[in-house]
Design an enzyme around this catalytic site. Structure first.
Site, mmCIF file in Angstrom:
data_model
loop_
_atom_site.group_PDB
_atom_site.id
_atom_site.type_symbol
_atom_site.label_atom_id
_atom_site.label_comp_id
_atom_site.label_asym_id
_atom_site.label_seq_id
_atom_site.Cartn_x
_atom_site.Cartn_y
_atom_site.Cartn_z
ATOM 1 N N LYS A 48 0.846 -1.192 0.000
ATOM 2 C CA LYS A 48 0.000 0.000 0.000
ATOM 3 C C LYS A 48 0.883 1.245 0.000
ATOM 4 O O LYS A 48 1.962 1.233 0.591
ATOM 5 C CB LYS A 48 -0.868 0.022 1.255
ATOM 6 N N ARG A 97 0.368 -9.030 18.662
ATOM 7 C CA ARG A 97 -0.726 -8.433 19.435
ATOM 8 C C ARG A 97 -1.785 -9.509 19.680
ATOM 9 O O ARG A 97 -1.558 -10.415 20.442
ATOM 10 C CB ARG A 97 -1.304 -7.221 18.690
#
Ligand code: PNS
Length: 167
Positions: A48, A97
């Site tokens: 991206k 995470r």
């Protein structure tokens, strides 16, 4: 650039860092306490288009890690394992995470292992307070003038305000 002696443990901490967050910094700080040297590897061409240019991301990271004398910031293009070899490192660290990170990280580390069996990927669980944090979330909040002061270093907060032209 410092020479890497055979006993020196150099760990690569790779990522897009668009931008660096306090979650990233936590991993850097804990890695710096465990290893002789931490090389933060900033990926030049993520899929991206990044909000911050490579130069901007590096500058923000450098300012955030200036208090550590064994942390340096470098950039790379192409494969992570080639960067690790170039920096004479056999260690890569990634933060984990939630469970949602696991699949991508598992896939990435297995592919890296296939390509470079000598390179180990280690995972550090993020601190509880950063387990919800990501660069994307920070950008979303900052874009709409939300408070990100406890999520990113102050220089990043300022840079986000400038990017989104908020006063
Ligand atoms: O911060 P990010 O975007 O989660 O970091 C991802 C990164 C940069 C670690 C990863 O995309 C990467 O290593 N890219 C380099 C290309 C590569 O080596 N791919 C092979 C592994 S599947």
């Amino acid at each position: 650039m410092r020479q890497n002696s055979s006993t020196e443990k150099v760990v690569i901490y790779p990522g897009s860092f668009d931008p660096i967050t306090r979650g990233h910094l936590d991993i850097i700080e804990r890695s710096a306490a465990l290893f002789n040297r931490v090389v933060v590897g900033v990926l030049m061409n993520p899929d991206k288009a990044p909000l911050f240019s490579l130069e901007e991301r590096i500058k923000l990271i450098r300012s955030a890690v200036s208090r550590f004398d064994n942390v340096e910031v470098d950039s790379f293009n192409g494969l992570l394992i080639d960067f690790a070899r170039q920096r004479q490192s056999h260690l890569v660290v990634r933060g984990l995470r939630a469970i949602s990170d696991f699949e991508t990280e598992f896939q990435m580390s297995l592919n890296n292992k296939r390509l470079a069996p000598e390179v180990e990927t280690m995972f550090m669980m993020t601190r509880n307070e950063y387990s919800f944090l990501s660069s994307s979330v920070v950008k979303q909040i900052a874009k709409f003038n939300g408070d990100v002061s406890d999520l990113v270093p102050s220089e990043v907060e300022e840079a986000l305000k400038k990017k989104y032209a908020l006063k």
